[in-house]
Motif scaffolding. Structure first.
Motif, PDB file in Angstrom:
ATOM      1  N   VAL A 107      94.614 -59.535   9.715  1.00  0.00           N
ATOM      2  CA  VAL A 107      93.173 -59.785   9.862  1.00  0.00           C
ATOM      3  C   VAL A 107      92.477 -58.610  10.544  1.00  0.00           C
ATOM      4  O   VAL A 107      91.481 -58.101  10.019  1.00  0.00           O
ATOM      5  CB  VAL A 107      92.894 -61.118  10.591  1.00  0.00           C
ATOM      6  CG1 VAL A 107      91.420 -61.235  10.954  1.00  0.00           C
ATOM      7  CG2 VAL A 107      93.318 -62.288   9.723  1.00  0.00           C
ATOM      8  N   PRO A 108      92.970 -58.131  11.689  1.00  0.00           N
ATOM      9  CA  PRO A 108      92.276 -57.001  12.331  1.00  0.00           C
ATOM     10  C   PRO A 108      92.211 -55.734  11.474  1.00  0.00           C
ATOM     11  O   PRO A 108      91.253 -54.963  11.585  1.00  0.00           O
ATOM     12  CB  PRO A 108      93.088 -56.741  13.598  1.00  0.00           C
ATOM     13  CG  PRO A 108      93.765 -58.032  13.885  1.00  0.00           C
ATOM     14  CD  PRO A 108      94.049 -58.642  12.542  1.00  0.00           C
ATOM     15  N   SER A 109      93.199 -55.506  10.604  1.00  0.00           N
ATOM     16  CA  SER A 109      93.167 -54.285   9.797  1.00  0.00           C
ATOM     17  C   SER A 109      92.311 -54.442   8.539  1.00  0.00           C
ATOM     18  O   SER A 109      91.928 -53.439   7.931  1.00  0.00           O
ATOM     19  CB  SER A 109      94.582 -53.836   9.417  1.00  0.00           C
ATOM     20  OG  SER A 109      95.168 -54.743   8.512  1.00  0.00           O
ATOM     21  N   ASN A 110      91.985 -55.678   8.147  1.00  0.00           N
ATOM     22  CA  ASN A 110      91.196 -55.899   6.936  1.00  0.00           C
ATOM     23  C   ASN A 110      89.785 -56.407   7.178  1.00  0.00           C
ATOM     24  O   ASN A 110      88.913 -56.203   6.327  1.00  0.00           O
ATOM     25  CB  ASN A 110      91.934 -56.869   5.996  1.00  0.00           C
ATOM     26  CG  ASN A 110      93.074 -56.187   5.309  1.00  0.00           C
ATOM     27  OD1 ASN A 110      92.876 -55.423   4.378  1.00  0.00           O
ATOM     28  ND2 ASN A 110      94.288 -56.432   5.785  1.00  0.00           N
ATOM     29  N   LEU A 111      89.543 -57.046   8.289  1.00  0.00           N
ATOM     30  CA  LEU A 111      88.215 -57.582   8.562  1.00  0.00           C
ATOM     31  C   LEU A 111      87.127 -56.509   8.558  1.00  0.00           C
ATOM     32  O   LEU A 111      86.060 -56.712   7.966  1.00  0.00           O
ATOM     33  CB  LEU A 111      88.213 -58.376   9.871  1.00  0.00           C
ATOM     34  CG  LEU A 111      86.966 -59.205  10.136  1.00  0.00           C
ATOM     35  CD1 LEU A 111      86.702 -60.188   9.009  1.00  0.00           C
ATOM     36  CD2 LEU A 111      87.103 -59.936  11.470  1.00  0.00           C
ATOM     37  N   PRO A 112      87.348 -55.334   9.158  1.00  0.00           N
ATOM     38  CA  PRO A 112      86.309 -54.296   9.078  1.00  0.00           C
ATOM     39  C   PRO A 112      85.977 -53.877   7.641  1.00  0.00           C
ATOM     40  O   PRO A 112      84.813 -53.616   7.329  1.00  0.00           O
ATOM     41  CB  PRO A 112      86.905 -53.124   9.873  1.00  0.00           C
ATOM     42  CG  PRO A 112      87.875 -53.766  10.809  1.00  0.00           C
ATOM     43  CD  PRO A 112      88.452 -54.926  10.035  1.00  0.00           C
ATOM     44  N   ALA A 113      86.964 -53.846   6.760  1.00  0.00           N
ATOM     45  CA  ALA A 113      86.715 -53.505   5.357  1.00  0.00           C
ATOM     46  C   ALA A 113      85.858 -54.567   4.696  1.00  0.00           C
ATOM     47  O   ALA A 113      84.923 -54.254   3.942  1.00  0.00           O
ATOM     48  CB  ALA A 113      88.041 -53.351   4.605  1.00  0.00           C
ATOM     49  N   LEU A 114      86.150 -55.836   4.965  1.00  0.00           N
ATOM     50  CA  LEU A 114      85.379 -56.928   4.378  1.00  0.00           C
ATOM     51  C   LEU A 114      83.957 -56.971   4.930  1.00  0.00           C
ATOM     52  O   LEU A 114      83.001 -57.234   4.191  1.00  0.00           O
ATOM     53  CB  LEU A 114      86.102 -58.257   4.621  1.00  0.00           C
ATOM     54  CG  LEU A 114      87.455 -58.385   3.922  1.00  0.00           C
ATOM     55  CD1 LEU A 114      88.196 -59.620   4.412  1.00  0.00           C
ATOM     56  CD2 LEU A 114      87.285 -58.422   2.413  1.00  0.00           C
ATOM     57  N   ILE A 115      83.801 -56.702   6.211  1.00  0.00           N
ATOM     58  CA  ILE A 115      82.462 -56.673   6.809  1.00  0.00           C
ATOM     59  C   ILE A 115      81.651 -55.525   6.212  1.00  0.00           C
ATOM     60  O   ILE A 115      80.475 -55.691   5.883  1.00  0.00           O
ATOM     61  CB  ILE A 115      82.555 -56.571   8.344  1.00  0.00           C
ATOM     62  CG1 ILE A 115      83.092 -57.898   8.913  1.00  0.00           C
ATOM     63  CG2 ILE A 115      81.201 -56.213   8.960  1.00  0.00           C
ATOM     64  CD1 ILE A 115      83.426 -57.857  10.386  1.00  0.00           C
ATOM     65  N   TYR A 116      82.278 -54.363   6.059  1.00  0.00           N
ATOM     66  CA  TYR A 116      81.572 -53.236   5.440  1.00  0.00           C
ATOM     67  C   TYR A 116      81.120 -53.594   4.030  1.00  0.00           C
ATOM     68  O   TYR A 116      79.975 -53.347   3.644  1.00  0.00           O
ATOM     69  CB  TYR A 116      82.460 -51.986   5.412  1.00  0.00           C
ATOM     70  CG  TYR A 116      81.784 -50.845   4.709  1.00  0.00           C
ATOM     71  CD1 TYR A 116      80.824 -50.082   5.367  1.00  0.00           C
ATOM     72  CD2 TYR A 116      82.062 -50.554   3.374  1.00  0.00           C
ATOM     73  CE1 TYR A 116      80.173 -49.050   4.716  1.00  0.00           C
ATOM     74  CE2 TYR A 116      81.407 -49.529   2.718  1.00  0.00           C
ATOM     75  CZ  TYR A 116      80.464 -48.782   3.389  1.00  0.00           C
ATOM     76  OH  TYR A 116      79.816 -47.770   2.731  1.00  0.00           O
TER      77      TYR A 116
END
Length: 124
Positions: A107-116
Motif C-alpha cells: 500500500v505505501p509503495s502504490n498509494l502515491p501512484a494512485l493518488i497522482y
C-alpha cells in the motif's frame, strides 16, 4: 475489439487503473499485441510517471519488459471504447499477500501512484 488507428490526443479525459496481484509492472495499451497505440507517447509518459512512485517496470509494446500479449485486458478496452488513459498495476509479490506485507509495503509503495493518477484524471 475494433482496431484503432487514430489518436485521441487532447481529447483523452480520465484515467482507468486495473489492479492485479503480483508482478511489479505498470502496463498500458496495447496489451493484446506488441503494437503501440496511437497515443503511445502520452500513455508512456503517464506510465513512467506512475511507475516513478513504485519503481515498477513498464509492460507495453516496444518496451524491454513486454513479456507477451495478453488478450481480454480491460485497460485495452477502456482506452479503445471510452478514450481514457488506461493502465494496469501488477502489485505485490504473490497472488495471496500477507496482510502485514500488504499494509506495510504494498500500500505505501502504490498509494502515491494512485493518488497522482486521481489528481490528473480530468486531463492527464
Amino acid at each position: 475489439m475494433k482496431e484503432m488507428d487514430v489518436a485521441f490526443g487532447e481529447e483523452i479525459m480520465g484515467v482507468y487503473i486495473d489492479v492485479h496481484s503480483s508482478g511489479g509492472y505498470t502496463y498500458y495499451p496495447w496489451g493484446h499485441k506488441n503494437k503501440v497505440s496511437p497515443d503511445d507517447e502520452s500513455l508512456q509518459a503517464l506510465g513512467r510517471k506512475i511507475s516513478s512512485f513504485n519503481q515498477y517496470k513498464l509492460w507495453a509494446p516496444n518496451q524491454p519488459d513486454f513479456l507477451y500479449p495478453a488478450s481480454g485486458d480491460t485497460s485495452d478496452y477502456m482506452y479503445a471504447r471510452f478514450g481514457v488513459s488506461s493502465f494496469g498495476l501488477e502489485i505485490g509479490e504473490d497472488f495471496y499477500e500477507s496482510c502485514k506485507l500488504f499494509e506495510e509495503e504494498i500500500v505505501p509503495s502504490n498509494l502515491p501512484a494512485l493518488i497522482y493518477a486521481a489528481k490528473v484524471a480530468k486531463k492527464p
